[in-house]
Design a protein around this motif. Sequence first.
Motif, PDB file in Angstrom:
ATOM      1  N   ASP A 537       0.984  -1.150   0.055  1.00 56.81           N
ATOM      2  CA  ASP A 537      -0.109   0.059  -0.056  1.00 56.81           C
ATOM      3  C   ASP A 537       0.744   1.214  -0.072  1.00 56.81           C
ATOM      4  O   ASP A 537       1.691   1.518   0.840  1.00 56.81           O
ATOM      5  CB  ASP A 537      -0.975   0.045   1.100  1.00 56.81           C
ATOM      6  CG  ASP A 537      -1.708   1.245   1.409  1.00 56.81           C
ATOM      7  OD1 ASP A 537      -1.878   2.162   0.464  1.00 56.81           O
ATOM      8  OD2 ASP A 537      -2.668   1.201   2.446  1.00 56.81           O
ATOM      9  N   PRO A 538       1.015   1.995  -1.047  1.00 58.58           N
ATOM     10  CA  PRO A 538       1.756   3.262  -1.041  1.00 58.58           C
ATOM     11  C   PRO A 538       1.462   4.191  -0.059  1.00 58.58           C
ATOM     12  O   PRO A 538       2.445   5.016   0.419  1.00 58.58           O
ATOM     13  CB  PRO A 538       1.495   3.768  -2.339  1.00 58.58           C
ATOM     14  CG  PRO A 538       0.246   3.372  -2.927  1.00 58.58           C
ATOM     15  CD  PRO A 538       0.160   2.033  -2.195  1.00 58.58           C
ATOM     16  N   TYR A 539       0.182   4.201   0.426  1.00 60.75           N
ATOM     17  CA  TYR A 539      -0.070   5.094   1.592  1.00 60.75           C
ATOM     18  C   TYR A 539       0.784   4.806   2.869  1.00 60.75           C
ATOM     19  O   TYR A 539       1.082   5.450   3.716  1.00 60.75           O
ATOM     20  CB  TYR A 539      -1.586   5.121   1.927  1.00 60.75           C
ATOM     21  CG  TYR A 539      -2.242   5.897   0.914  1.00 60.75           C
ATOM     22  CD1 TYR A 539      -1.732   6.944   0.028  1.00 60.75           C
ATOM     23  CD2 TYR A 539      -3.650   5.932   0.856  1.00 60.75           C
ATOM     24  CE1 TYR A 539      -2.447   7.727  -0.906  1.00 60.75           C
ATOM     25  CE2 TYR A 539      -4.622   6.588  -0.039  1.00 60.75           C
ATOM     26  CZ  TYR A 539      -3.915   7.397  -0.825  1.00 60.75           C
ATOM     27  OH  TYR A 539      -4.543   8.130  -1.744  1.00 60.75           O
ATOM     28  N   ASP A 540       0.899   3.515   3.061  1.00 54.30           N
ATOM     29  CA  ASP A 540       2.145   2.987   4.290  1.00 54.30           C
ATOM     30  C   ASP A 540       3.363   3.271   3.677  1.00 54.30           C
ATOM     31  O   ASP A 540       3.920   2.235   3.478  1.00 54.30           O
ATOM     32  CB  ASP A 540       1.631   1.411   4.296  1.00 54.30           C
ATOM     33  CG  ASP A 540       2.577   0.981   5.507  1.00 54.30           C
ATOM     34  OD1 ASP A 540       3.189   1.773   6.162  1.00 54.30           O
ATOM     35  OD2 ASP A 540       2.761  -0.400   5.582  1.00 54.30           O
ATOM     36  N   VAL A 541       3.717   4.546   3.775  1.00 55.63           N
ATOM     37  CA  VAL A 541       5.063   4.646   3.287  1.00 55.63           C
ATOM     38  C   VAL A 541       6.011   4.497   3.883  1.00 55.63           C
ATOM     39  O   VAL A 541       7.257   3.829   3.252  1.00 55.63           O
ATOM     40  CB  VAL A 541       5.123   6.421   3.366  1.00 55.63           C
ATOM     41  CG1 VAL A 541       5.061   7.189   4.620  1.00 55.63           C
ATOM     42  CG2 VAL A 541       6.182   7.059   2.284  1.00 55.63           C
ATOM     43  N   HIS A 542       6.138   4.091   5.126  1.00 56.86           N
ATOM     44  CA  HIS A 542       7.215   3.147   6.040  1.00 56.86           C
ATOM     45  C   HIS A 542       7.581   1.960   5.485  1.00 56.86           C
ATOM     46  O   HIS A 542       8.650   1.608   5.268  1.00 56.86           O
ATOM     47  CB  HIS A 542       7.099   3.724   7.399  1.00 56.86           C
ATOM     48  CG  HIS A 542       7.240   4.880   7.929  1.00 56.86           C
ATOM     49  ND1 HIS A 542       8.153   5.992   7.702  1.00 56.86           N
ATOM     50  CD2 HIS A 542       6.368   5.767   8.543  1.00 56.86           C
ATOM     51  CE1 HIS A 542       8.069   7.116   7.946  1.00 56.86           C
ATOM     52  NE2 HIS A 542       6.846   7.017   8.680  1.00 56.86           N
ATOM     53  N   GLY A 543       6.333   1.360   5.453  1.00 55.88           N
ATOM     54  CA  GLY A 543       6.233   0.046   5.034  1.00 55.88           C
ATOM     55  C   GLY A 543       6.744  -0.474   3.503  1.00 55.88           C
ATOM     56  O   GLY A 543       7.488  -1.161   3.237  1.00 55.88           O
ATOM     57  N   THR A 544       6.305   0.637   2.708  1.00 55.76           N
ATOM     58  CA  THR A 544       6.744   0.494   1.289  1.00 55.76           C
ATOM     59  C   THR A 544       8.199   0.773   1.097  1.00 55.76           C
ATOM     60  O   THR A 544       9.009   0.057   0.558  1.00 55.76           O
ATOM     61  CB  THR A 544       5.807   1.584   0.449  1.00 55.76           C
ATOM     62  OG1 THR A 544       4.604   1.522   0.511  1.00 55.76           O
ATOM     63  CG2 THR A 544       6.303   1.615  -0.863  1.00 55.76           C
ATOM     64  N   VAL A 545       8.837   1.919   1.918  1.00 52.22           N
ATOM     65  CA  VAL A 545      10.414   2.176   1.904  1.00 52.22           C
ATOM     66  C   VAL A 545      10.994   0.647   2.350  1.00 52.22           C
ATOM     67  O   VAL A 545      12.003   0.342   1.651  1.00 52.22           O
ATOM     68  CB  VAL A 545      10.817   3.052   2.960  1.00 52.22           C
ATOM     69  CG1 VAL A 545      12.367   3.169   2.979  1.00 52.22           C
ATOM     70  CG2 VAL A 545      10.202   4.428   2.388  1.00 52.22           C
ATOM     71  N   ALA A 546      10.540   0.138   3.514  1.00 51.17           N
ATOM     72  CA  ALA A 546      11.264  -1.273   3.857  1.00 51.17           C
ATOM     73  C   ALA A 546      11.117  -2.310   2.851  1.00 51.17           C
ATOM     74  O   ALA A 546      11.813  -2.954   2.447  1.00 51.17           O
ATOM     75  CB  ALA A 546      10.522  -1.467   5.345  1.00 51.17           C
ATOM     76  N   ALA A 547       9.909  -2.177   2.082  1.00 56.48           N
ATOM     77  CA  ALA A 547       9.736  -3.264   1.416  1.00 56.48           C
ATOM     78  C   ALA A 547      10.563  -3.184   0.020  1.00 56.48           C
ATOM     79  O   ALA A 547      11.252  -4.236  -0.399  1.00 56.48           O
ATOM     80  CB  ALA A 547       8.267  -3.490   0.704  1.00 56.48           C
ATOM     81  N   ILE A 548      10.879  -1.975  -0.405  1.00 55.61           N
ATOM     82  CA  ILE A 548      11.640  -1.704  -1.575  1.00 55.61           C
ATOM     83  C   ILE A 548      12.921  -2.002  -1.044  1.00 55.61           C
ATOM     84  O   ILE A 548      13.811  -2.714  -1.933  1.00 55.61           O
ATOM     85  CB  ILE A 548      11.591  -0.350  -1.926  1.00 55.61           C
ATOM     86  CG1 ILE A 548      10.182  -0.159  -2.309  1.00 55.61           C
ATOM     87  CG2 ILE A 548      12.531   0.168  -2.954  1.00 55.61           C
ATOM     88  CD1 ILE A 548       9.877   1.472  -2.696  1.00 55.61           C
TER      89      ILE A 548
END
Length: 650
Positions: A537-548
Amino acid sequence: MTTTSQAWHLDAPGRRCMMSGNEAAARGAVEAGVQVVASYPGSPSVQVLECLAAVAREREIYAEWSINEKVALEVAAAGSLAGLRALAVMKADGLNVALDFLTTLPLSGIRGGLVLIVSDDPGAHSSVKEEDTRYLAVPAHIPLLEPTTPADTRDMIAWAFELSEKCALPVMVRLVTRICHARGNVTLQPIHAGSQTPRFDPDPGYITAARFHGRAHERLDNLLPLYAAAPFNPYTGPADPELTIVAGGVSHCYALEAVERLAAGDRVGILRVGTLWPFPEAPVLAVLRRSRRVLFLEEIEPFIEEQTKLVAAEHAAELGPLEFLGRRTGQVPWVQKARGMGEMDPDIATRALAAALDIPFEQGATRSAEAQAALDDLPMPLRQPSFCAGCPHRAAYWAIKSALAMDGRQGFALGDIGCYALGVMPTGYQAIRTVHSMGSGVGLAAGFGKLRAMGLDQPVVAVIGDSTFYHSGIPPLLNAKTTGADYLCIVLDNGTTAMTGHQPHPGCGVDALGDPTSAMPIADLVRKLEIPLTVGDPYDVHGTVAAILELLQRGGLQVLLLQQPCALQALKGDKRRKVTVDPERCRGDACGCGRLCSRVFACPANTWDSAAGRAVIDEVVCAGCGVCAALCPEGAILVEPPQGDAHAAP
């Protein structure tokens, strides 16, 4: 006269309606009895299919948004080969995609009238480049027409179907932005309902073969008598003009305006060239015989100018010396200095004519000095193109930029065309470093991803939107799978073709008429390709950073699917979360991140109260995504659940 466009589809001959060029094109197709229409959404002509889809049930028309332009032309061609009148619609960039198939049709021939509307975008108002598609009609060996007004568009589209059937060739009609979006009076003609029952006759079939090249030329030559009888190449003006303007498309309107502004009607003749290919030699020769000086007005390239000079060279002994004034001779600028584009406008046309006639002309002279001064003094804020408030792409690019920086290996992201092309802008954090054509980011990454063995040690990220993924992202991703390319493909899935007005794509589960259809989710496609998939979910910006970060470290071919609906669609709902700023927590200019919410993150909903020296949320445009709240280092931005949803995530 009917002033609303809602009446454009009525069977009311003689009624006058105010229509856009796109509506007029749809009207011409309906009057001609079109039965099949296919398109891929692309501005400036996206409304043509939307108009036809709105009356498809009433008029028994099959209308579809195709997966790309080549397929759209193939679907329309199938209708033609079955004996129906068919229409394909695309923008200039899409013609490049469809060109391979288009160049085979004149060799095989067609059956029912097949019209191809191609919309160029002089000035690149909604495109990444200008392209003059008139030149592509020549190697394709197909007739080319160009209207000048919405009324002319209706007339020309209806005639194009007849022309196509007489010559057994697809007919290309070139529209431009100023025609597609302009409005004008159009007189309705009778609607001839398409009543042909489709049937394909396989004997002798429609086969492409090189030996049929000569037959394609013969079909083009047979058009010239039809062109001579058509009303689309008129000459107006004195019998013995001092100068003749030869113009095509919307530039003909600018030529008329220029002559009027300079009061030069007794000195200047105007030839409009509406049937561009095969080039109408007879009316052009008639003009060359009566005038010693010729000025060319057209956009984007000097197509008419070059063809006219070829005619003049072939008849040089008869015509004698001629003076040509145009782009190639410098009297008409190749590009507008302010924008670096080849779009024509009334001032360019008037300046060129004034210089040719030695008449003083100053741009803006028709305005009063006081009015001009007031316009010059009017403060106009500079605004860069930006994502909409709450756009999930903004959050995605923030995460991509942050993750690449944290990775520390100087990785880079590649993009292409769509809303997400704004990732090249400062408001998109300059997160992507390439923009070429649809799907090109994934294709380039497939190349970069094979350079590891040669020493490339930078992580590679490709960014592509959901509609573009279906259009042209699957082949390069499949190529990367089979070659073992090493890169991270990030698919920004907002559930629609957002850039052109929220048309459906194969993942939406609805067709052009809004009826349910079988959806093919991107996640299912990627899994069937057996490529490792992560959904976020791009709105979960911290989770997206970690996933990338994790996927970059893992290496190999990976797909990260970031899913969140388009913010504009979310704004239509009544469950937006309310976002506010706690003025006690907000540090204003003392914020260590330098106004991260309003200046750095730069969402249009994150504004600044200069009197209070604090951040403030514009509730009118805020989509309630909450990304700014997740990023605020002071926890000053608060997100409330929507009414009736006490369990909404903060």
